[in-house]
Design an enzyme around this catalytic site. Structure first.
Site, PDB file in Angstrom:
ATOM      1  N   SER A  42      73.477 -21.558  50.711  1.00  0.00           N
ATOM      2  CA  SER A  42      72.162 -22.433  50.164  1.00  0.00           C
ATOM      3  C   SER A  42      72.920 -23.380  49.104  1.00  0.00           C
ATOM      4  O   SER A  42      72.742 -23.321  47.737  1.00  0.00           O
ATOM      5  CB  SER A  42      71.055 -21.498  49.574  1.00  0.00           C
ATOM      6  OG  SER A  42      71.822 -20.934  48.425  1.00  0.00           O
ATOM      7  N   HIS A 155      70.804 -16.110  53.278  1.00  0.00           N
ATOM      8  CA  HIS A 155      71.835 -14.951  53.280  1.00  0.00           C
ATOM      9  C   HIS A 155      71.291 -13.566  54.469  1.00  0.00           C
ATOM     10  O   HIS A 155      72.380 -12.800  54.452  1.00  0.00           O
ATOM     11  CB  HIS A 155      72.076 -14.244  51.866  1.00  0.00           C
ATOM     12  CG  HIS A 155      72.382 -15.374  50.820  1.00  0.00           C
ATOM     13  ND1 HIS A 155      72.354 -15.445  49.415  1.00  0.00           N
ATOM     14  CD2 HIS A 155      72.956 -16.873  51.248  1.00  0.00           C
ATOM     15  CE1 HIS A 155      72.915 -16.215  49.042  1.00  0.00           C
ATOM     16  NE2 HIS A 155      73.416 -17.209  49.961  1.00  0.00           N
ATOM     17  N   GLN A 163      65.630 -15.283  48.158  1.00  0.00           N
ATOM     18  CA  GLN A 163      67.007 -14.911  48.694  1.00  0.00           C
ATOM     19  C   GLN A 163      67.537 -13.915  48.360  1.00  0.00           C
ATOM     20  O   GLN A 163      68.308 -13.117  48.765  1.00  0.00           O
ATOM     21  CB  GLN A 163      67.559 -16.420  48.349  1.00  0.00           C
ATOM     22  CG  GLN A 163      69.310 -16.480  48.716  1.00  0.00           C
ATOM     23  CD  GLN A 163      70.011 -17.603  48.248  1.00  0.00           C
ATOM     24  OE1 GLN A 163      69.823 -18.686  48.938  1.00  0.00           O
ATOM     25  NE2 GLN A 163      70.625 -17.696  47.307  1.00  0.00           N
ATOM     26  N   GLU A 164      67.391 -13.765  46.712  1.00  0.00           N
ATOM     27  CA  GLU A 164      67.956 -12.535  46.144  1.00  0.00           C
ATOM     28  C   GLU A 164      67.134 -11.708  45.250  1.00  0.00           C
ATOM     29  O   GLU A 164      66.107 -12.269  44.428  1.00  0.00           O
ATOM     30  CB  GLU A 164      69.175 -13.346  45.048  1.00  0.00           C
ATOM     31  CG  GLU A 164      70.109 -13.887  45.967  1.00  0.00           C
ATOM     32  CD  GLU A 164      71.243 -14.698  45.267  1.00  0.00           C
ATOM     33  OE1 GLU A 164      71.362 -14.167  44.072  1.00  0.00           O
ATOM     34  OE2 GLU A 164      71.835 -15.642  45.826  1.00  0.00           O
ATOM     35  N   GLU A 205      75.503 -10.906  50.848  1.00  0.00           N
ATOM     36  CA  GLU A 205      76.031 -10.552  49.464  1.00  0.00           C
ATOM     37  C   GLU A 205      75.771  -8.853  49.205  1.00  0.00           C
ATOM     38  O   GLU A 205      75.766  -8.460  48.140  1.00  0.00           O
ATOM     39  CB  GLU A 205      75.418 -11.392  48.224  1.00  0.00           C
ATOM     40  CG  GLU A 205      75.354 -12.631  48.471  1.00  0.00           C
ATOM     41  CD  GLU A 205      74.837 -13.539  47.299  1.00  0.00           C
ATOM     42  OE1 GLU A 205      74.066 -13.189  46.613  1.00  0.00           O
ATOM     43  OE2 GLU A 205      75.234 -14.858  47.215  1.00  0.00           O
ATOM     44  N   ASP A 241      66.525 -14.740  42.738  1.00  0.00           N
ATOM     45  CA  ASP A 241      66.948 -16.299  43.151  1.00  0.00           C
ATOM     46  C   ASP A 241      66.194 -16.671  44.375  1.00  0.00           C
ATOM     47  O   ASP A 241      66.154 -16.137  45.278  1.00  0.00           O
ATOM     48  CB  ASP A 241      68.335 -15.986  43.345  1.00  0.00           C
ATOM     49  CG  ASP A 241      68.791 -17.717  43.538  1.00  0.00           C
ATOM     50  OD1 ASP A 241      67.949 -18.466  43.478  1.00  0.00           O
ATOM     51  OD2 ASP A 241      69.935 -17.758  44.056  1.00  0.00           O
ATOM     52  N   GLU A 284      65.500 -17.783  39.177  1.00  0.00           N
ATOM     53  CA  GLU A 284      66.563 -19.051  39.380  1.00  0.00           C
ATOM     54  C   GLU A 284      65.862 -19.691  40.646  1.00  0.00           C
ATOM     55  O   GLU A 284      65.414 -19.279  41.457  1.00  0.00           O
ATOM     56  CB  GLU A 284      67.714 -18.055  40.041  1.00  0.00           C
ATOM     57  CG  GLU A 284      69.137 -19.053  40.310  1.00  0.00           C
ATOM     58  CD  GLU A 284      70.101 -18.670  40.991  1.00  0.00           C
ATOM     59  OE1 GLU A 284      70.537 -17.384  40.284  1.00  0.00           O
ATOM     60  OE2 GLU A 284      70.880 -19.049  41.597  1.00  0.00           O
ATOM     61  N   ASP A 311      70.375 -23.532  39.278  1.00  0.00           N
ATOM     62  CA  ASP A 311      71.541 -23.267  40.032  1.00  0.00           C
ATOM     63  C   ASP A 311      71.692 -24.700  40.707  1.00  0.00           C
ATOM     64  O   ASP A 311      72.489 -25.486  40.428  1.00  0.00           O
ATOM     65  CB  ASP A 311      71.231 -22.171  40.916  1.00  0.00           C
ATOM     66  CG  ASP A 311      72.660 -22.151  41.934  1.00  0.00           C
ATOM     67  OD1 ASP A 311      73.345 -22.795  42.014  1.00  0.00           O
ATOM     68  OD2 ASP A 311      72.309 -21.319  42.904  1.00  0.00           O
ATOM     69  N   LYS A 336      78.930 -22.087  38.845  1.00  0.00           N
ATOM     70  CA  LYS A 336      79.758 -22.041  39.906  1.00  0.00           C
ATOM     71  C   LYS A 336      80.902 -22.938  40.156  1.00  0.00           C
ATOM     72  O   LYS A 336      80.606 -24.026  40.030  1.00  0.00           O
ATOM     73  CB  LYS A 336      79.040 -22.082  41.279  1.00  0.00           C
ATOM     74  CG  LYS A 336      77.840 -21.147  41.372  1.00  0.00           C
ATOM     75  CD  LYS A 336      76.805 -21.339  42.613  1.00  0.00           C
ATOM     76  CE  LYS A 336      75.745 -20.474  43.142  1.00  0.00           C
ATOM     77  NZ  LYS A 336      74.874 -21.107  43.840  1.00  0.00           N
ATOM     78  N   HIS A 364      79.069 -15.904  41.702  1.00  0.00           N
ATOM     79  CA  HIS A 364      79.856 -15.941  42.899  1.00  0.00           C
ATOM     80  C   HIS A 364      79.247 -16.911  43.822  1.00  0.00           C
ATOM     81  O   HIS A 364      78.310 -17.546  43.400  1.00  0.00           O
ATOM     82  CB  HIS A 364      80.261 -14.574  43.699  1.00  0.00           C
ATOM     83  CG  HIS A 364      78.755 -13.912  43.960  1.00  0.00           C
ATOM     84  ND1 HIS A 364      78.288 -13.003  44.829  1.00  0.00           N
ATOM     85  CD2 HIS A 364      77.440 -14.492  43.634  1.00  0.00           C
ATOM     86  CE1 HIS A 364      77.017 -12.954  45.251  1.00  0.00           C
ATOM     87  NE2 HIS A 364      76.356 -13.701  44.288  1.00  0.00           N
ATOM     88  N   ARG A 365      79.835 -16.982  44.880  1.00  0.00           N
ATOM     89  CA  ARG A 365      79.124 -17.879  46.169  1.00  0.00           C
ATOM     90  C   ARG A 365      78.652 -16.636  47.239  1.00  0.00           C
ATOM     91  O   ARG A 365      79.352 -15.576  47.317  1.00  0.00           O
ATOM     92  CB  ARG A 365      79.768 -18.881  46.901  1.00  0.00           C
ATOM     93  CG  ARG A 365      80.264 -19.919  45.898  1.00  0.00           C
ATOM     94  CD  ARG A 365      79.078 -20.686  45.046  1.00  0.00           C
ATOM     95  NE  ARG A 365      77.966 -21.210  45.890  1.00  0.00           N
ATOM     96  CZ  ARG A 365      77.600 -22.530  46.005  1.00  0.00           C
ATOM     97  NH1 ARG A 365      78.133 -23.293  45.436  1.00  0.00           N
ATOM     98  NH2 ARG A 365      76.770 -22.877  46.718  1.00  0.00           N
ATOM     99  N   SER A 366      77.824 -17.188  48.227  1.00  0.00           N
ATOM    100  CA  SER A 366      77.614 -16.072  49.328  1.00  0.00           C
ATOM    101  C   SER A 366      79.027 -15.940  50.102  1.00  0.00           C
ATOM    102  O   SER A 366      79.049 -14.961  50.894  1.00  0.00           O
ATOM    103  CB  SER A 366      76.534 -16.416  49.980  1.00  0.00           C
ATOM    104  OG  SER A 366      76.541 -17.943  50.353  1.00  0.00           O
ATOM    105  N   LYS A 387      76.532 -12.729  38.188  1.00  0.00           N
ATOM    106  CA  LYS A 387      76.055 -12.449  39.368  1.00  0.00           C
ATOM    107  C   LYS A 387      77.230 -12.356  40.514  1.00  0.00           C
ATOM    108  O   LYS A 387      77.852 -13.189  40.731  1.00  0.00           O
ATOM    109  CB  LYS A 387      74.889 -12.784  39.836  1.00  0.00           C
ATOM    110  CG  LYS A 387      74.788 -14.209  40.307  1.00  0.00           C
ATOM    111  CD  LYS A 387      73.321 -14.907  40.902  1.00  0.00           C
ATOM    112  CE  LYS A 387      73.464 -15.946  41.839  1.00  0.00           C
ATOM    113  NZ  LYS A 387      72.292 -16.109  42.391  1.00  0.00           N
TER     114      LYS A 387
HETATM  115  C1  2PG Z   1      73.172 -18.668  44.985  1.00  0.00           C
HETATM  116  C2  2PG Z   1      74.302 -18.316  45.674  1.00  0.00           C
HETATM  117  C3  2PG Z   1      75.275 -17.235  45.285  1.00  0.00           C
HETATM  118  P1  2PG Z   1      74.878 -19.578  47.732  1.00  0.00           P
HETATM  119  O1  2PG Z   1      72.201 -19.484  45.583  1.00  0.00           O
HETATM  120  O2  2PG Z   1      72.921 -18.394  43.789  1.00  0.00           O
HETATM  121  O3  2PG Z   1      74.049 -16.110  45.282  1.00  0.00           O
HETATM  122  O4  2PG Z   1      74.252 -18.438  47.109  1.00  0.00           O
HETATM  123  O5  2PG Z   1      76.483 -19.330  47.658  1.00  0.00           O
HETATM  124  O6  2PG Z   1      74.590 -19.293  49.295  1.00  0.00           O
HETATM  125  O7  2PG Z   1      74.535 -20.900  47.275  1.00  0.00           O
HETATM  126 MG    MG Z   2      71.018 -19.549  43.448  1.00  0.00          MG
END
Ligand code: 2PG
Ligand code: MG
Length: 410
Positions: A42, A155, A163-164, A205, A241, A284, A311, A336, A364-366, A387
Site C-alpha cells: 500500500s 495485506h 489494513q492493520e 505481516e 492503520d 494511521e 504514513d 520508512k 517495516h514494510r509489508s 511497528k
Molecule cells: C504501512 C505498511 C507497513 P506497506 O502501510 O504502514 O505496515 O504497509 O509496506 O504495504 O505500505
Molecule cells: Mg501505513
C-alpha cells in the site's frame, strides 16, 4: 579512517516471494556491511521510486536486475576508496548522481541498499553495534512494539478493509515483557478465532486474516484476547492503520471489500465513535494523502486524544512533513527508509519531527526480509514506537529479536 574496498549488489527474494535489492560493502580494514531493502504494497503516491524491470518474462515484471546493475556498474565505481565514515557525503552524492526528485533514475531501492550497507560497514569498522554508531551514547531507549495481529486491506485476502489492527503494550515496563504480552495475546487470539470457526492463515505481516462481520468484530476479538491472556486495556492499547489512501476516489473513499462509499466527514465520525468505544491510542492514515482539509478536521477532533500518524501522508519526506507542520495536521510520522531512499534523509525527517513535537514511529514494510536495520535505527533515535508486524513470520520477528538482544546489551 577506513576506505571502501568493494561494493556488490544482488537480486534476492523478499517475504512475498518478490525480488528485492541487496548490497554488500567491504572496507580495506576488513569491515563488512550487508543490507536487503524492503518493499510496500500500500504505497503512497509521493514515495521515492522503486525501480523494477517490467520484463514480464521474469517474476511478472518485478525483477530488479536494472537496480542491481545500477549499483554494480554506476554507483560502485564512483564510491571505491571512499571514506566509510562519510555517510552524509555519500548519501548526498547518491542523491545528486540520481538527479531526479524521486530517485527514479537509479531507483530508490538501489540507492537505499547502498546507503544502508554503507552505515553497517561503518559500524562494523568501528567495531560497535549499529544503534550506537548511529545514535552515540544517547541510544539507550527501546521503542514500544506495535504488533499487527489482525491483517486486512491490501495485506490479506479477507473481507476486512482496515489494513492493520495492532496491539501496543505501552503500559508494560521492559521490551522483553512487552513482547511476552504481544506473543501471549497473539496466541490467545488464535485460539479464540479457532473456537469461533474463524481461523484462517496469516496475512503479509503475520497477523491472522479472518473474514469478519465488520471492523468492530476485529476490535471486540482483540480486546477479548487481551483480557483472556491476563492483560488489560490500561496497559495494552490498540492502534489502527487504516491505509485509507488505498480507498481514495474522486474526493471520497470507496472501501473496496465491503463496497462502501464514505465521505471524509463520515470517516472522521466513524473514528470518533470507535475511539469512544474502544481503547484506541493511534490511527494511521485515517484519511488520504491529498485530503488536507479532512486531515485538518481529523486533527482538530482527535489530535489531542490519540496519535494521528502520517504514513502515505508524509512518506518520510521533510517537504511533506513541513507541509503537515504548517497546516497543523497529524501529530506523528511513520518512518520508512525506502519511502525516501537514503539514511541521511531519513534521519533529517526524524529530527524535524522531534523538533516540532511529532512522534517518530519506525516501520517495516509489508514486503520484508531478515534485515534488522530498523531495530537499530529505532534505538539510535529514541523512537517511542516501532511497528514490525505480528510476533509471527521470521521477517517480522527478526526485528523484535534484534531489539530483545539490544535490550540485554544496554
Ligand atoms: C504501512 C505498511 C507497513 P506497506 O502501510 O504502514 O505496515 O504497509 O509496506 O504495504 O505500505
Ligand atoms: Mg501505513
Amino acid at each position: 579512517m577506513d576506505k571502501i574496498k568493494e561494493i556488490r549488489a544482488y537480486e534476492l527474494i523478499d517475504s512475498r516471494g518478490n525480488p528485492t535489492v541487496a548490497c554488500f560493502i567491504s572496507t580495506e580494514k576488513g569491515a563488512k556491511g550487508f543490507s536487503i531493502v524492503p518493499s510496500g504494497a500500500s504505497t503512497g503516491v509521493y514515495e521515492a521510486h522503486e525501480l523494477r524491470d517490467k520484463d514480464n518474462t521474469r517474476f511478472f515484471g518485478k525483477g530488479v536486475t536494472k537496480a542491481v546493475e545500477n549499483i554494480n556498474e554506476i554507483i560502485a565505481p564512483n564510491l571505491l576508496k571512499e571514506n566509510i565514515f562519510s555517510q552524509r557525503k555519500v548519501d548526498d552524492f547518491l542523491i545528486n548522481l540520481d538527479g531526479s526528485e524521486n530517485k527514479k533514475c537509479l531507483g530508490a531501492n538501489a540507492v537505499l541498499a547502498v546507503s544502508l550497507a554503507f552505515a553497517k560497514a561503518a559500524a562494523s569498522s568501528q567495531k560497535i553495534p549499529l544503534y550506537k554508531y548511529l545514535g552515540g551514547e544517547n541510544a539507550k531507549k527501546l521503542p514500544v512494539p506495535m504488533m499487527n495481529i489482525l491483517n486486512g486491506g491490501a495485506h490479506a485476502s479477507n473481507n476486512v478493509d482496515i489494513q492493520e489492527f495492532m496491539i501496543v503494550p505501552f503500559g508494560i515496563k521492559t521490551f522483553a515483557e512487552q513482547m511476552r504480552a504481544g506473543c501471549e495475546i497473539y496466541a490467545v487470539l488464535g485460539k479464540i478465532l479457532k473456537e469461533k470457526g474463524l481461523i484462517s492463515g496469516v496475512g503479509d505481516e503475520g497477523g491472522y486474516a479472518p473474514s469478519l462481520s465488520g471492523d468492530e468484530e476485529a476490535l471486540e476479538l482483540i480486546i477479548e484476547a487481551v483480557f483472556k491472556a491476563g492483560y488489560n486495556t490500561d496497559a495494552v492499547g490498540i492502534a489502527l492503520d487504516v491505509a485509507s489512501s488505498e480507498w481514495a476516489q474522486n474526493g471520497a473513499y470507496l472501501l473496496p471489500k465491503r463496497n462502501l462509499l464514505k465521505t471524509s466527514d463520515e470517516l472522521i465520525e466513524d473514528y470518533e465513535n470507535l475511539c469512544e468505544k474502544y481503547p484506541i491510542i493511534s490511527i494511521e492514515d485515517g484519511l488520504g494523502e491529498d485530503d488536507t482539509e479532512g486531515w485538518k478536521k481529523l486533527t482538530e477532533r482527535l489530535g489531542k486524544k490519540i496519535n494521528l500518524v502520517g504514513d502515505d501522508l508524509f512518506v518520510t519526506n521533510t517537504k511533506r512533513l513541513k507541509m503537515g507542520i504548517k497546516e497543523n495536521i497529524a501529530n506523528s510520522i511513520l518512518v520508512k527508509l525506502n519511502q525516501i531512499g537514503t539514511l541521511s534523509e531519513t534521519l533529517d525527517v526524524m529530527e524535524m519531527a522531534k523538533k516540532y513535537g511529532y512522534k517518530n514511529i519506525v516501520s517495516h514494510r509489508s514486503g520484508e526480509s531478515e534485515d534488522t536495520f530498523i531495530a537499530d535505527l529505532a534505538v539510535a533515535v529514541n523512537a517511542p514506537f516501532i511497528k514490525s508486524g505480528a510476533p509471527c513470520r521470521s521477517d517480522r520477528v527478526a526485528k523484535y529479536n534484534r531489539l530483545l538482544l539490544i535490550e540485554k546489551e544496554i
